[in-house]
Every structure is written in C-alpha cells, then in structure tokens.
Design a protein around this motif. Sequence first.
Motif, PDB file in Angstrom:
ATOM      1  N   LYS A   1       0.030   6.540  -6.574  1.00 58.66           N
ATOM      2  CA  LYS A   1      -0.946   5.591  -7.605  1.00 58.66           C
ATOM      3  C   LYS A   1      -0.969   4.806  -8.408  1.00 58.66           C
ATOM      4  N   SER A   2       0.483   5.573  -8.873  1.00 57.67           N
ATOM      5  CA  SER A   2       0.551   4.778 -10.100  1.00 57.67           C
ATOM      6  C   SER A   2       2.199   4.827 -10.645  1.00 57.67           C
TER       7      SER A   2
ATOM      8  N   MET B   1       4.704   0.867  -6.880  1.00 57.54           N
ATOM      9  CA  MET B   1       3.234   1.948  -7.031  1.00 57.54           C
ATOM     10  C   MET B   1       2.921   0.955  -5.514  1.00 57.54           C
ATOM     11  N   ASN B   2       1.037   1.704  -5.331  1.00 57.03           N
ATOM     12  CA  ASN B   2       0.253   0.971  -4.839  1.00 57.03           C
ATOM     13  C   ASN B   2      -0.306  -1.018  -5.484  1.00 57.03           C
TER      14      ASN B   2
ATOM     15  N   ASP C   1      -4.147  14.842  -6.908  1.00 51.91           N
ATOM     16  CA  ASP C   1      -3.176  14.674  -8.327  1.00 51.91           C
ATOM     17  C   ASP C   1      -2.783  16.043  -8.564  1.00 51.91           C
TER      18      ASP C   1
ATOM     19  N   GLN D   1       1.245  -1.325   0.291  1.00 51.44           N
ATOM     20  CA  GLN D   1       0.208   0.000   0.180  1.00 51.44           C
ATOM     21  C   GLN D   1       0.616   1.429  -0.051  1.00 51.44           C
ATOM     22  N   SER D   2       0.942   1.634  -0.898  1.00 49.36           N
ATOM     23  CA  SER D   2       1.081   3.444  -1.371  1.00 49.36           C
ATOM     24  C   SER D   2       0.393   4.548  -1.127  1.00 49.36           C
TER      25      SER D   2
ATOM     26  N   ASP E   1      -1.142  10.116  -2.552  1.00 49.79           N
ATOM     27  CA  ASP E   1      -2.195  10.105  -1.702  1.00 49.79           C
ATOM     28  C   ASP E   1      -3.083  10.696  -2.310  1.00 49.79           C
ATOM     29  N   CYS E   2      -4.069  11.869  -1.990  1.00 52.27           N
ATOM     30  CA  CYS E   2      -5.099  11.677  -2.609  1.00 52.27           C
ATOM     31  C   CYS E   2      -5.182  13.083  -3.790  1.00 52.27           C
TER      32      CYS E   2
ATOM     33  N   THR F   1      -0.137  11.169  -9.065  1.00 50.40           N
ATOM     34  CA  THR F   1      -0.929  11.398  -7.542  1.00 50.40           C
ATOM     35  C   THR F   1      -0.016  10.651  -6.739  1.00 50.40           C
TER      36      THR F   1
END
Length: 225
Positions: A14-15, A125-126, A207, A10-11, A204-205, A202
């Motif tokens: 996200k990409s 990555m996640n 962009d 889990q990271s 966390d949350c 990206t």
Amino acid sequence: MNIKPIAYYQSPLKSKFGVPRQSGIATHLVGKIVMEKEWNNPECLRGLEDFDYLWILWGFSANVDSPKHPTVRPPRLGGNRRMGVFATRSSFRPNNIGISAVRILSLTIFPGKPIEIEVSGADLMNGTPIYDIKPYLPEFDAHPNARGGFASSEKWEKLQVEIPDEIRQHLGEENSRLVEQLLSEDPRPHYHNDPERVYGMTVDCFDIRFQVVENTAKIIHIDLF
C-alpha cells in the motif's frame, strides 16, 4: 501527447516502502491489472493467453511532484554515489514513467465486470496507473550476455529474515513467504545502519514493524490497519 491510464494495479503493498526495486525479484508478490472502462473489452486482450510475460508501462504516481535532477543516488551503490538518471532505473524520472516485466498467472473475464490480469513479480504499489501493456518476446527481449553496468558489478547483500512464530501465524503462510522475500532484499536506504531504528511497511492488511541488526531483519510487531 495526451496519455491516460488504460488500467490500474491492485497490490498488497500500500506504500512505496518495501516495494521491490526491480520487477521479478519478489516472485511471491501477486497483484492484478484491472482494466479501465474504455479498454474493458475482451477483444483488446485476444491472444494474451498464449504469452507467459508482459511488459507494463506505468506511472510513478507517488513521485509526480518530486523534484527531478540529472543525477541520482542508486541504492545498489549504497546511496552515496551519483549516476546519471538515464543510466539508472531511479523512480525520480523526468516523465515519471516506469517499465516492468511481469509473469501472467491468469486472465479473468466476466460480463459486466472489469477484466483482471493476475500477475506476479511486479514492482508496483497499490493504485499505480498503467499506461500500456505489451507481450514479452523472449527471442527479442532477452539478452542474457549483455553488460549490466554497476547493477551487475555491485553485488546486493541479502538479509536473513526472522519472523516469530506468533507473528507468522497472524500473517498466514502466504503473506509470511511474501514478507520474507521482500525483507530479504533490504528495503532500507543503504546509508541507514542503525540497529535501534524501527522501520514500517504495509503488506495486505498488515502494518509490519521491523529492525535490522547486522545482516538480519527481525519483525518485532504487526498491526491490522
């Protein structure tokens, strides 16, 4: 040989774009190794608390269907010179297997929940599948006087990073430190040199959109996603 994940990573990344090119570079990058059900047993990790670092064997899950070639173009060489795939750490490998050394921050074990190993400095990555973990042994695994080939002889030019105060407030101090560290390593392909081009990553949350002018990465916009 049948190989399947023992855990997933889990990271906040996200990409692929923006993921550090080597483990240990982004010390502010914190993630979690979350054990799969079959290996979600405290006995599997007995003694792990006595180590500071782990080796992780993992899969380049985003490159599974990518074509593989005997030579690749390492970023350290500007993306313009080819080297043998086995003389590099390219993500485009015959069996899509990566290896990273990461620092152990904590080990969380609660009955009925997946075991989590919190680590820093991972270049994953996640959602990355993890196939094995092994303790890092400094007396055997560290060779500070070893030659590093082109990776040592070709210096990596870091970028200055500008984060406007308003954007820094939205990101928060922790994410701001992480973004500064990631962008300072210049995640662009090194044959890109267009100051008008806008890049996105990206964290966390967020962009995050940025441009690189001369030797400075300037964040110009962020959005929630």
